[in-house]
Scaffold this motif. Structure first.
Motif, short mmCIF file in Angstrom:
data_model
loop_
_atom_site.label_atom_id
_atom_site.label_comp_id
_atom_site.label_asym_id
_atom_site.label_seq_id
_atom_site.Cartn_x
_atom_site.Cartn_y
_atom_site.Cartn_z
N ASN A 67 -4.34 9.18 -3.39
CA ASN A 67 -3.38 8.11 -3.54
C ASN A 67 -3.21 7.44 -2.18
O ASN A 67 -3.86 7.83 -1.21
N VAL A 68 -2.37 6.43 -2.12
CA VAL A 68 -2.10 5.73 -0.87
C VAL A 68 -0.58 5.64 -0.74
O VAL A 68 0.10 5.21 -1.67
N VAL A 69 -0.08 6.06 0.41
CA VAL A 69 1.36 6.01 0.66
C VAL A 69 1.58 5.28 1.99
O VAL A 69 0.98 5.64 3.01
N ARG A 70 2.42 4.25 1.94
CA ARG A 70 2.77 3.54 3.18
C ARG A 70 3.99 4.23 3.77
O ARG A 70 5.00 4.41 3.08
N VAL A 71 3.87 4.63 5.04
CA VAL A 71 4.92 5.42 5.69
C VAL A 71 5.28 4.84 7.06
O VAL A 71 4.63 3.92 7.55
N THR A 72 6.29 5.44 7.68
CA THR A 72 6.68 5.06 9.04
C THR A 72 5.68 5.64 10.04
O THR A 72 4.88 6.51 9.70
N THR A 83 9.40 10.32 2.93
CA THR A 83 10.08 9.03 2.96
C THR A 83 9.01 7.96 3.06
O THR A 83 8.26 7.92 4.04
N THR A 84 8.95 7.08 2.05
CA THR A 84 7.87 6.10 2.01
C THR A 84 8.40 4.69 1.81
O THR A 84 9.50 4.48 1.32
N TYR A 85 7.57 3.72 2.20
CA TYR A 85 7.85 2.32 1.88
C TYR A 85 7.29 1.99 0.50
O TYR A 85 7.88 1.22 -0.24
N ALA A 86 6.13 2.56 0.20
CA ALA A 86 5.48 2.29 -1.09
C ALA A 86 4.46 3.38 -1.38
O ALA A 86 3.90 3.98 -0.46
N THR A 87 4.24 3.62 -2.67
CA THR A 87 3.21 4.56 -3.10
C THR A 87 2.31 3.85 -4.09
O THR A 87 2.79 3.18 -5.01
N PHE A 88 1.00 3.95 -3.87
CA PHE A 88 0.01 3.33 -4.74
C PHE A 88 -0.84 4.43 -5.35
O PHE A 88 -1.22 5.37 -4.66
N ASN A 89 -1.17 4.29 -6.62
CA ASN A 89 -1.97 5.35 -7.26
C ASN A 89 -2.86 4.84 -8.38
O ASN A 89 -3.21 5.58 -9.28
N SER A 90 -3.26 3.58 -8.33
CA SER A 90 -4.09 3.01 -9.40
C SER A 90 -5.58 3.30 -9.20
O SER A 90 -6.36 3.19 -10.12
#
Length: 184
Positions: A67-72, A83-90
């Motif tokens: 997956n992809v997780v946008r983090v600090t 703690t994430t800004y966004a999580t992508f999983n497509s």
């Protein structure tokens, strides 16, 4: 009256086409994509790119294993996805760069980030050209400091954006032609 409305619609669509197709499209990791197999060096990959506002970052991966997780920045360094800004999983996710800065992405699957499945996308801000100060006898004038330009990718670098941008342009052009034909 109808012709001017059609002309205005056509003009607006061409304008949108120009704005949308301005950014480059980068596939993270180029041909391997977003993976922890083979220990791909995402740090070197991102350092070889010249990201700008308007570019798109595409993450392609097997959604069963990644997956992809946008983090600090702090969570990026610690491989912490709590703690994430966004999580992508497509399995095929696009992040559009809307402002300058650092954008940190990791995989939250256990062990993947620690194995190197993380990338820091650095987007420089616009360079400011300040007007030259007018000379004054009482104030010494010092030349402004300048930053070295970002290194541009070498000629052999794979800049995944070219063919994908051409595809995007053809897609928008096809849609535009369909609308025009439908209006006639």
């Amino acid at each position: 009256m109808i012709l001017p409305k059609k002309t205005m619609l056509l003009f607006l669509m061409v304008l949108v086409l120009c704005v949308v197709s301005m950014g480059e499209v980068y596939k993270v990791g180029d041909s391997p994509g977003w993976t922890d197999i083979g220990h791909f060096d995402y740090k070197s990959w991102s350092a070889s790119k010249n990201f700008r506002v308007g570019d798109s970052i595409v993450f392609e991966y097997n959604k069963q294993f990644h997956n992809v997780v946008r983090v600090t920045h702090k969570n990026f360094n610690a491989c912490n996805a709590t703690t994430t800004y966004a999580t992508f999983n497509s399995g095929n996710d696009t992040f559009v760069i809307r402002k300058p800065g650092h954008f940190y992405f990791i995989s939250s699957f256990p062990g993947h980030c620690q194995n190197g499945q993380k990338v820091d996308i650095r987007v420089p801000g616009p360079t400011k050209q300040s007007p030259s100060p007018s000379p004054s006898p009482s104030v010494p004038i010092t030349p402004p400091t300048t930053r070295a330009p970002s290194p541009s990718p070498a000629a052999g670098d794979n800049k995944s954006g070219s063919s994908e941008m051409l595809f995007s342009f053809k897609l928008w052009l096809s849609m535009l032609l369909l609308v025009v034909v439908a209006m006639v």
